[in-house]
Scaffold this motif. Structure first.
Motif, PDB file in Angstrom:
ATOM      1  N   LYS A 148     110.614 -26.398  68.639  1.00 46.41           N
ATOM      2  CA  LYS A 148     110.476 -25.509  68.328  1.00 46.41           C
ATOM      3  C   LYS A 148     108.812 -25.137  68.120  1.00 46.41           C
ATOM      4  O   LYS A 148     108.533 -27.041  68.618  1.00 46.41           O
ATOM      5  CB  LYS A 148     110.627 -25.545  66.657  1.00 46.41           C
ATOM      6  CG  LYS A 148     109.468 -24.405  65.374  1.00 46.41           C
ATOM      7  CD  LYS A 148     109.751 -25.152  63.567  1.00 46.41           C
ATOM      8  CE  LYS A 148     109.430 -23.878  63.065  1.00 46.41           C
ATOM      9  NZ  LYS A 148     109.088 -23.672  61.421  1.00 46.41           N
ATOM     10  N   ARG A 149     107.960 -24.563  68.525  1.00 47.31           N
ATOM     11  CA  ARG A 149     106.942 -24.632  68.570  1.00 47.31           C
ATOM     12  C   ARG A 149     106.220 -24.739  67.033  1.00 47.31           C
ATOM     13  O   ARG A 149     106.593 -24.111  66.333  1.00 47.31           O
ATOM     14  CB  ARG A 149     106.165 -23.581  69.530  1.00 47.31           C
ATOM     15  CG  ARG A 149     104.323 -23.769  69.136  1.00 47.31           C
ATOM     16  CD  ARG A 149     104.068 -21.915  70.382  1.00 47.31           C
ATOM     17  NE  ARG A 149     102.830 -22.079  70.904  1.00 47.31           N
ATOM     18  CZ  ARG A 149     101.804 -21.461  70.286  1.00 47.31           C
ATOM     19  NH1 ARG A 149     102.763 -20.780  69.292  1.00 47.31           N
ATOM     20  NH2 ARG A 149     100.350 -21.246  70.239  1.00 47.31           N
TER      21      ARG A 149
ATOM     22  N   LEU B  81     105.345 -29.916  70.572  1.00 53.40           N
ATOM     23  CA  LEU B  81     106.209 -29.705  71.011  1.00 53.40           C
ATOM     24  C   LEU B  81     106.460 -30.467  69.328  1.00 53.40           C
ATOM     25  O   LEU B  81     106.851 -31.627  69.003  1.00 53.40           O
ATOM     26  CB  LEU B  81     107.276 -30.180  71.796  1.00 53.40           C
ATOM     27  CG  LEU B  81     108.275 -30.166  71.885  1.00 53.40           C
ATOM     28  CD1 LEU B  81     109.782 -29.309  71.753  1.00 53.40           C
ATOM     29  CD2 LEU B  81     109.217 -30.985  72.950  1.00 53.40           C
ATOM     30  N   ASN B  82     107.813 -29.368  68.341  1.00 59.95           N
ATOM     31  CA  ASN B  82     107.757 -30.338  67.469  1.00 59.95           C
ATOM     32  C   ASN B  82     108.497 -31.570  67.325  1.00 59.95           C
ATOM     33  O   ASN B  82     109.375 -32.271  68.288  1.00 59.95           O
ATOM     34  CB  ASN B  82     108.845 -29.543  66.068  1.00 59.95           C
ATOM     35  CG  ASN B  82     109.211 -30.588  65.451  1.00 59.95           C
ATOM     36  OD1 ASN B  82     108.663 -31.050  64.890  1.00 59.95           O
ATOM     37  ND2 ASN B  82     110.720 -30.425  64.877  1.00 59.95           N
TER      38      ASN B  82
ATOM     39  N   GLU C 220     105.029 -21.826  76.831  1.00 65.53           N
ATOM     40  CA  GLU C 220     104.511 -23.261  76.898  1.00 65.53           C
ATOM     41  C   GLU C 220     104.603 -24.611  75.928  1.00 65.53           C
ATOM     42  O   GLU C 220     105.185 -25.779  77.076  1.00 65.53           O
ATOM     43  CB  GLU C 220     102.485 -23.424  76.014  1.00 65.53           C
ATOM     44  CG  GLU C 220     102.303 -25.534  75.948  1.00 65.53           C
ATOM     45  CD  GLU C 220     100.575 -25.063  75.062  1.00 65.53           C
ATOM     46  OE1 GLU C 220     100.533 -25.487  75.475  1.00 65.53           O
ATOM     47  OE2 GLU C 220     100.515 -24.001  75.238  1.00 65.53           O
ATOM     48  N   THR C 221     105.515 -24.243  75.414  1.00 66.65           N
ATOM     49  CA  THR C 221     106.426 -25.614  74.571  1.00 66.65           C
ATOM     50  C   THR C 221     107.314 -25.528  74.866  1.00 66.65           C
ATOM     51  O   THR C 221     108.113 -26.669  75.491  1.00 66.65           O
ATOM     52  CB  THR C 221     106.933 -24.923  73.222  1.00 66.65           C
ATOM     53  OG1 THR C 221     105.579 -24.654  72.428  1.00 66.65           O
ATOM     54  CG2 THR C 221     107.838 -25.928  72.151  1.00 66.65           C
ATOM     55  N   LEU C 222     107.979 -24.287  75.791  1.00 71.26           N
ATOM     56  CA  LEU C 222     109.533 -24.827  76.692  1.00 71.26           C
ATOM     57  C   LEU C 222     109.265 -25.559  78.219  1.00 71.26           C
ATOM     58  O   LEU C 222     109.800 -26.261  78.303  1.00 71.26           O
ATOM     59  CB  LEU C 222     110.543 -23.012  76.747  1.00 71.26           C
ATOM     60  CG  LEU C 222     111.009 -23.217  75.692  1.00 71.26           C
ATOM     61  CD1 LEU C 222     111.330 -21.256  76.368  1.00 71.26           C
ATOM     62  CD2 LEU C 222     111.955 -23.567  75.526  1.00 71.26           C
ATOM     63  N   ARG C 223     107.806 -25.666  78.410  1.00 67.82           N
ATOM     64  CA  ARG C 223     107.850 -26.078  79.494  1.00 67.82           C
ATOM     65  C   ARG C 223     107.192 -27.502  79.707  1.00 67.82           C
ATOM     66  O   ARG C 223     107.897 -28.285  80.583  1.00 67.82           O
ATOM     67  CB  ARG C 223     106.586 -25.304  80.371  1.00 67.82           C
ATOM     68  CG  ARG C 223     106.463 -24.154  81.194  1.00 67.82           C
ATOM     69  CD  ARG C 223     107.331 -23.665  82.418  1.00 67.82           C
ATOM     70  NE  ARG C 223     106.830 -23.100  83.149  1.00 67.82           N
ATOM     71  CZ  ARG C 223     108.190 -22.212  83.662  1.00 67.82           C
ATOM     72  NH1 ARG C 223     109.050 -23.099  84.141  1.00 67.82           N
ATOM     73  NH2 ARG C 223     108.428 -20.897  83.972  1.00 67.82           N
TER      74      ARG C 223
ATOM     75  N   ASP D  26     106.497 -28.594  60.174  1.00 63.73           N
ATOM     76  CA  ASP D  26     105.687 -27.855  59.947  1.00 63.73           C
ATOM     77  C   ASP D  26     106.240 -27.201  58.463  1.00 63.73           C
ATOM     78  O   ASP D  26     104.943 -26.812  57.047  1.00 63.73           O
ATOM     79  CB  ASP D  26     105.397 -26.197  60.699  1.00 63.73           C
ATOM     80  CG  ASP D  26     106.675 -25.611  61.027  1.00 63.73           C
ATOM     81  OD1 ASP D  26     107.555 -26.393  60.537  1.00 63.73           O
ATOM     82  OD2 ASP D  26     106.553 -24.933  62.427  1.00 63.73           O
ATOM     83  N   ASP D  27     107.666 -26.827  58.056  1.00 58.04           N
ATOM     84  CA  ASP D  27     107.470 -26.204  57.147  1.00 58.04           C
ATOM     85  C   ASP D  27     109.135 -27.251  56.305  1.00 58.04           C
ATOM     86  O   ASP D  27     109.422 -26.820  55.511  1.00 58.04           O
ATOM     87  CB  ASP D  27     108.638 -24.877  57.190  1.00 58.04           C
ATOM     88  CG  ASP D  27     110.001 -24.727  58.736  1.00 58.04           C
ATOM     89  OD1 ASP D  27     110.627 -26.373  58.832  1.00 58.04           O
ATOM     90  OD2 ASP D  27     110.338 -23.649  59.328  1.00 58.04           O
ATOM     91  N   ASP D  28     109.335 -28.538  56.923  1.00 56.57           N
ATOM     92  CA  ASP D  28     110.234 -28.984  56.904  1.00 56.57           C
ATOM     93  C   ASP D  28     111.400 -28.754  55.957  1.00 56.57           C
ATOM     94  O   ASP D  28     112.024 -29.221  55.043  1.00 56.57           O
ATOM     95  CB  ASP D  28     109.579 -29.858  56.115  1.00 56.57           C
ATOM     96  CG  ASP D  28     109.244 -31.412  55.922  1.00 56.57           C
ATOM     97  OD1 ASP D  28     109.199 -31.472  57.214  1.00 56.57           O
ATOM     98  OD2 ASP D  28     107.823 -31.862  55.776  1.00 56.57           O
TER      99      ASP D  28
END
Length: 254
Positions: free
Chosen positions: A11-12, A38-39, A73-76, A126-128
């Protein structure tokens, strides 16, 4: 034991080092011009999958996420950390997705890719919510091992050690299975510059989220209002325990 395929959901999120500010109107947080990354719990899940491949137990590590094109970008980053390929289930700009929608997309990908193991972070910073892994396991009807602090593969199974209130619990799950990573599972590696350059050439597939059976309409989980915490009041010294108790009673604390 035959080599297996591992699907890692990532997750981003807004970078943990950034001061988060509430957007005007309280509809969410400000995301424009804010650094994302990245989380951290997803990094731990990805690291464990890469270690399994490096040990020869896994043949392929696939990173996947549900989000807008900015999530590439997160996947990269995931590819630079060691994933072999990546899949983006693309959402339109401004479209919200909760744990149910993410689990639905990952379940559809799991049916397409036929992984032996799905690894996720136990929660996003971010949301927990701490819901996606459990929902995914239910949708696939696969066994689940949440809050994993140790993972060992066996013939056709995985042994998971997890922390519980009373100590440690060990589970043996038949594959395929869904695992969520706890903080103590490992320490993720940093993406080196050579691997960042190699990641640019690794395959990254874009799929419309609608192809993965996402439910129509708004997500079931809806944010009503977000507000800043009240300013912290200054401290005050008291001369005695009796004075402290009197002030607490006056403030309605006791």
């Amino acid at each position: 034991m035959a080599a297996l395929r591992v699907l890692v959901g990532v997750k981003r999120v807004i970078d943990f080092a950034v001061k988060v500010r509430v957007a005007p109107g309280g509809a969410g947080v400000q995301t424009q011009g804010v650094k994302h990354s990245l989380n951290p719990f997803c990094e731990i899940a990805l690291e464990e999958a890469v270690r399994l491949r490096e040990a020869g137990a896994a043949a392929e590590v696939v990173a996947a996420t549900l989000g807008t094109r900015a999530s590439q970008e997160t996947l990269r980053t995931a590819l630079a950390m060691g994933a072999d390929r990546a899949v983006l289930a693309e959402l339109g700009e401004g479209v919200a997705a909760g744990p149910r929608e993410v689990a639905t997309a990952l379940a559809a990908l799991a049916r397409r890719l036929q992984p032996h193991l799905v690894l996720l972070g136990k929660q996003a910073i971010d949301d927990d919510c701490n819901q996606t892994g459990q929902l995914l396991a239910a949708m696939l009807d696969w066994p689940q091992g949440t809050f994993a602090s140790r993972v060992e593969l066996e013939a056709g199974a995985v042994r998971v050690q997890r922390e519980v209130d009373g100590g440690l619990e060990t589970l043996r799950l038949r594959l395929p299975a869904v695992l969520t990573a706890d903080l103590r599972l490992n320490e993720p590696r940093y993406a080196t510059l050579p691997n960042i350059m190699k990641a640019k050439k690794k395959p990254l597939e874009l799929l419309p989220a609608a192809e993965l059976g996402l439910p129509a309409g708004p997500p079931r989980l809806r944010l009503l209002r977000l507000q800043e915490p009240p300013p912290r009041a200054g401290g005050e010294k008291v001369d005695s325990v009796e004075s402290l108790l009197g002030k607490l009673r006056q403030a309605g604390r006791i």
